[in-house]
Each structure stands twice: as C-alpha cells, then as structure tokens.
Design a protein around this motif. Structure first.
Motif, short mmCIF file in Angstrom:
data_model
loop_
_atom_site.label_atom_id
_atom_site.label_comp_id
_atom_site.label_asym_id
_atom_site.label_seq_id
_atom_site.Cartn_x
_atom_site.Cartn_y
_atom_site.Cartn_z
N TRP A 1 0.85 -1.20 0.00
CA TRP A 1 0.00 0.00 0.00
C TRP A 1 0.89 1.24 0.00
O TRP A 1 1.81 1.35 0.80
CB TRP A 1 -0.90 -0.01 1.24
N ILE A 2 0.59 2.17 -0.91
CA ILE A 2 1.41 3.38 -1.03
C ILE A 2 0.82 4.49 -0.15
O ILE A 2 -0.38 4.77 -0.22
CB ILE A 2 1.44 3.89 -2.50
N PHE A 3 1.68 5.07 0.66
CA PHE A 3 1.27 6.22 1.48
C PHE A 3 2.09 7.43 1.03
O PHE A 3 3.10 7.77 1.65
CB PHE A 3 1.56 5.96 2.96
N ASP B 1 -0.97 13.24 7.30
CA ASP B 1 0.05 12.98 6.28
C ASP B 1 0.46 11.50 6.31
O ASP B 1 0.01 10.72 7.15
CB ASP B 1 1.25 13.90 6.52
N ALA B 2 1.39 11.15 5.41
CA ALA B 2 1.76 9.74 5.20
C ALA B 2 2.13 9.01 6.49
O ALA B 2 1.68 7.89 6.73
CB ALA B 2 2.92 9.68 4.21
N LEU C 1 13.03 12.28 -0.88
CA LEU C 1 11.70 12.90 -0.82
C LEU C 1 10.91 12.66 -2.10
O LEU C 1 9.69 12.44 -2.07
CB LEU C 1 11.84 14.40 -0.55
N CYS C 2 11.63 12.67 -3.24
CA CYS C 2 10.93 12.47 -4.52
C CYS C 2 10.26 11.09 -4.56
O CYS C 2 9.24 10.92 -5.21
CB CYS C 2 11.89 12.64 -5.69
N VAL C 3 10.83 10.13 -3.87
CA VAL C 3 10.23 8.79 -3.82
C VAL C 3 9.06 8.77 -2.84
O VAL C 3 8.02 8.18 -3.13
CB VAL C 3 11.30 7.74 -3.40
N ARG C 4 9.23 9.45 -1.72
CA ARG C 4 8.19 9.40 -0.69
C ARG C 4 6.89 10.10 -1.11
O ARG C 4 5.83 9.78 -0.61
CB ARG C 4 8.73 10.00 0.63
N VAL C 5 7.01 11.09 -2.02
CA VAL C 5 5.80 11.79 -2.44
C VAL C 5 5.10 11.10 -3.62
O VAL C 5 3.96 11.44 -3.96
CB VAL C 5 6.08 13.27 -2.84
N CYS C 6 5.80 10.16 -4.23
CA CYS C 6 5.27 9.57 -5.48
C CYS C 6 4.04 8.71 -5.23
O CYS C 6 4.09 7.73 -4.48
CB CYS C 6 6.36 8.75 -6.15
N PRO C 7 2.91 9.01 -5.88
CA PRO C 7 1.69 8.22 -5.64
C PRO C 7 1.76 6.82 -6.23
O PRO C 7 0.90 5.99 -5.94
CB PRO C 7 0.59 9.05 -6.30
N THR C 8 2.75 6.56 -7.11
CA THR C 8 2.87 5.18 -7.62
C THR C 8 4.09 4.50 -7.00
O THR C 8 4.44 3.37 -7.39
CB THR C 8 2.97 5.15 -9.16
N LEU D 1 4.64 15.73 -8.71
CA LEU D 1 4.88 15.89 -7.27
C LEU D 1 6.37 15.80 -6.93
O LEU D 1 6.87 16.48 -6.04
CB LEU D 1 4.10 14.83 -6.48
N CYS D 2 7.09 14.94 -7.66
CA CYS D 2 8.53 14.81 -7.38
C CYS D 2 9.27 16.09 -7.82
O CYS D 2 10.30 16.42 -7.25
CB CYS D 2 9.12 13.57 -8.04
N ILE D 3 8.73 16.78 -8.82
CA ILE D 3 9.36 18.05 -9.23
C ILE D 3 9.24 19.04 -8.07
O ILE D 3 10.23 19.67 -7.66
CB ILE D 3 8.68 18.66 -10.49
#
Ligand code: SF4
Ligand code: SF4
Length: 500
Positions: free
Chosen positions: A29-31, A139-140, A303-310, A327-329
C-alpha cells in the motif's frame, strides 16, 4: 566487460520489482507524503476547472438540449449542443481516427501530460480523494501508523468518516456519469419517482457508485499501472525526445548525503562542488582532496520517492508507472531551495535534453507533430461545423418491381426516412426535378411530412412515370426535399421499369 555487465544489471535491478507489490506478492500500500509546490498549485487550479466542467456540463442546456449527452441506448449523442445520429457514423469514425492519431502524436512529443493534468482518474484520486484522506487521517506517517494500529474507537471513527465521504463522492460521480448517458431529466425522474418505478435505473446507479468507490478507495494507482490501456502503451509511444518528468542524472549523480556545508561555494551551481564523500561521510572538498568522487546535486534525501503516488524512484529513469503528476518536481525543487542549489533537478525534459544539457525548445519535430495535430483537429472541426442538419434516405421498397397504374403509366413504391437534427419541427415536401414528368403520390394522410425536433419520421410514396419516359430498366430520379420554400436536401434514386 563482466564488470560493465554487472553494473548494468545493478542499474536495471529496479525493473525486477514492482513498487506496489512486496516480495511475497501482496499489495504494497502506497502512502505518498503530502507535497505542495508550484506545479501542485497549478494542477489544483486546472483540476477545479475540469471538475466544474465535468459536473456542470450535463446541466447546461442549449435550446432545451443538454450540452453533452452520450445516450448509447437511444443512439443519440450531443456534443457541445450538436446532435449526432447513427447517420453521422462517418463523423464518429473520423473523430475516432483523429483522436487516435492525436493521442499518439501528442504522447510522442509531450509524454504523459494528459495523465498528470487532465486524466479523470488522476484528478479525482489526487485532487479529491487524496486531499480528503490527508484531511481526515493526516500525512503519510500518520496514515501508516493508523493502518498498523489495532482497531480502536479513534481508528473506526476516522475510517468510517473517510469511507462514508468516499462513497458519497462516488455516488455523486455515478449520478453525473449517468446524467451524461441518460440526461439530467431522466436522472431526476429516477431520483424523485418511487423506487419501484425505476428498479433498473437505481440498480445501475448503485452499481456504478460501488465501482467508483472500489476504484478510489482500493484500486487507486493500480488503475494507472495495470488497467489503463493508455498507460500500457507508453513504452511504444515515448522516445528519447519525448518531454516527460525527468531526473537530471547528469547534474544529480553521483548522489550523496550532505553532512557539512562549505561556507563560500564557488562551483557551477552554488554549492555543487562543496561536498566530497569520505569514509566518515560527506566532507568539505578541501579536506577530502581527490580521494573520493565529486558529488552531484542529488543529496539522496528520498523525498521524490516518498511523495510519489505510484511509489517509484524517478531517478531510475522514465518508467511505465510514472503518471507525470509532477509531485517529485515540487519535492525536489523544495529540497534544492533548502540546500541552495538550482531548482529543476527533476523537471519536464526529454532524455536528449538531459544528455545534451539543453533546455526545452520547440524543435522542428515538435513543430511538425504539433502542426499535424492542429490540421487534423481543424479538419474534424470543419466537418462537424458543416455537418447537415437534415438527412433523407429514400429507398425503393424491397421485393417490389414496378406496377402498371394504367396503360400509359408505371409506378414504383419507395420508403423514406428523414432525420431532423435541429431543435425545431420541420414540415417537408418533395419535388421531382428529373425526369420532368414524374409525379409523387404520398401514401396515407400525410401530404406533407412533419419531422419532430431532434427526431425521425418515416413514410412511403409512389413515383409515377409515363411509360414513354421509361427508356431503360433503371431510370435515374432526382428528388428535392423542401421545408416551406427552402431546399434542404437533394436525393438520387432509381425508377425501375421493364427489362428492355
Ligand atoms: S515519478 Fe514523479 S511524476 Fe512520476 S508519478 Fe512519481 S511523483 Fe509523479
Ligand atoms: S528529492 Fe531531489 S535531492 Fe532528494 S533524492 Fe530526490 S532527486 Fe535527490
């Protein structure tokens, strides 16, 4: 060689795992962490406009007709107030062809811009359901804790509130979806009439609501990853010149964490050369001398990985799972700002832009593809705008040859079908212009047919022709259709006589 091979295998190792599936094959599950920024703000504005259009369009009426209707059951389609009938099938085929070519060309040049900015799945998931989830569960980190926590009154309250709102929105989406298919008037009838009168309609409404609820509460990113055919086709549509969300590996690698910062950076980017990785971690360049490689701009904060919805790491390169949500941008720009380095380490760019260190510019290829897109769209718009409002089909009655009316006259029986696509009733009459002495005799009471607005009317008539003018077996007949004094259609048919 072996070393090179092992490097490649290592670099490509991420392709062996799916971010949303764990080693035992269960759903991961992605958070995604909540992330705001410039692109998120613009995407929010765009999504508000698109949501307003989506929910509003079935309610907007032009001349009493909805702006949009896709009534498959009655084979009636209204697009921006223009009614299309099965007789407009050629336009539908043309629109489909133009649509497919446009999708391919657009994707080749602009990547998955549609997925990130306009796809209903992304808009609802990221701009509606995800926001509600952040609002209720936090948040996540808080979401993860809540997911792991045993059931308690607090957890039940939050889950119940979230899923109830999710279902309510799914119900709203389902109703809007139905409004596009059956029209708002019929939808209101289903809602307001006693349930027993619309059991089928109500069942469909509930079924659609459950489907949407399942999609947004459970399936989520899986729709983009495994269900969406457009997403699956990315691999064959994107190339090294396609503009996608890209990590600038030339600037970012080798990545490494910051430990200390040099007071007066003088590098190509403000602090680019201020760090060196050593046995104890990152050290000042002056201290580390040439012992360790110079680090790139990626500080490997993740952070770019943690925000990614996929759940992917965009630093591994363009991947099928990337829906270009930007979002990663925003996440990376925020980090770059904090560490005083130029933004855009992750940005919209093509692979070749990154390798050649060039910024986005309109290349002849992009201009050519865009020109083709504009031309195709213009052609389609022209055909739609000049489409006739009236269609007449006249066919000789099947299985009937000719009849002798008297010793001097022959007759043929015809069936006529007329479609009126306008919003006004249309009385019509017929006039034969060729051959000159042919006459028309309507069958039944209808001297002049009246075609209802946005409707269809059928009729039959005889055409009588003096035998002296029946020169060959098949004689061409031209019939003009008038509404009052106005010529609205001209139809060619045949008059059959004896075989000579
Ligand atoms: S990699 Fe970036 S743009 Fe792609 S889906 Fe993840 S966050 Fe969105
Ligand atoms: S957010 Fe930027 S700096 Fe941080 S890991 Fe991702 S690319 Fe590197």
């Amino acid at each position: 060689m072996a070393n090179k091979m092992s490097n490649v295998t290592e670099e490509e190792a991420f392709r062996d795992v799916i971010s949303t599936v764990d080693k035992s094959g269960k759903r991961n599950w992605i958070f995604p962490k909540m992330q705001k920024g410039k692109f998120y703000k613009y995407r929010t504005y765009v999504s508000f406009v698109l949501l307003a259009l989506m929910f509003g369009m079935p309610f907007i009426k032009v001349n009493g007709q909805p702006l949009m209707l896709f009534n498959i059951l009655e084979r009636k389609f209204i697009i921006f107030g223009l009614t299309f009938w099965p007789q407009d099938f050629h336009l539908f085929v043309l629109a489909m062809l133009v649509g497919i070519v446009c999708i391919v060309l657009f994707t080749v040049v602009y990547g998955r811009l549609f997925c990130g900015w306009a796809c209903p799945q992304t808009i609802f998931m990221e701009m509606v359901f995800r926001k509600i989830e952040y609002w209720i569960e936090g948040d996540a980190t808080k979401q993860k804790l809540l997911a792991k926590a045993p059931w308690s009154a607090e957890k039940f309250k939050k889950r119940f509130a979230k899923l109830s709102i999710f279902y309510a929105i799914s119900f709203l989406i389902s109703n809007t979806f139905l409004a596009y298919i059956i029209g708002v008037d019929e939808l209101f009838r289903i809602i307001t009439d006693p349930p027993s009168e619309h059991l089928a309609g109500l069942s469909i409404m509930i079924l659609f609501s459950l489907v949407f609820f399942f999609v947004f509460a459970y399936m989520r990113e899986q729709i983009c990853l495994v269900v969406c055919p457009y997403g699956r086709l990315q691999g064959v549509m994107l190339d090294k010149d396609s503009i996608v969300v890209h990590y600038d590996f030339e600037r970012g690698e080798p990545r490494g964490k910051i430990k200390r910062k040099k007071p007066t950076p003088t590098a190509k980017s403000p602090s680019h050369q201020a760090f060196k990785i050593g046995a104890e971690g990152v050290q000042l360049q002056s201290q580390a001398a040439t012992l360790e490689p110079e680090l790139g701009d990626c500080i490997d904060c993740g952070l770019c990985v943690r925000v990614c919805p996929t759940g992917i790491d965009i630093r591994n390169g363009t991947q099928l799972e990337c829906i270009n949500c930007t979002l990663c941008i925003d996440a990376c720009d925020e980090i770059m700002e904090k560490v005083d380095r130029p933004k855009g380490l992750i940005r919209y760019a093509s692979y070749n832009n990154i390798v050649e260190k060039t910024s986005f510019k309109f290349t002849p290829r992009i201009i050519a593809y865009t020109a083709v897109l504009v031309i195709l769209t213009t052609v389609l718009t022209f055909f739609l705008a000049t489409r006739s409002d009236f269609e007449t089909t006249i066919l000789r009655a099947a299985g009937v040859l000719y009849q002798e009316v008297d010793e001097n006259t022959l007759s043929n029986l015809y069936n006529v079908e007329m479609v009126n696509k306008t919003t006004k009733k249309l009385p019509v009459s017929f006039k034969i212009t060729s051959p000159p002495n042919a006459t028309i005799k309507m069958i039944g009471q209808k001297k002049d047919l009246v075609i209802p607005e946005q409707g269809m009317e059928k009729g039959s008539f005889f055409i009588e022709l003096p035998k002296s003018e029946v020169k060959v077996h098949k004689n061409k007949v031209v019939i003009e259709v008038y509404s009052g004094e106005r010529l609205i259609d001209r139809v060619n048919t045949n008059f059959v006589g004896p075989i000579k």
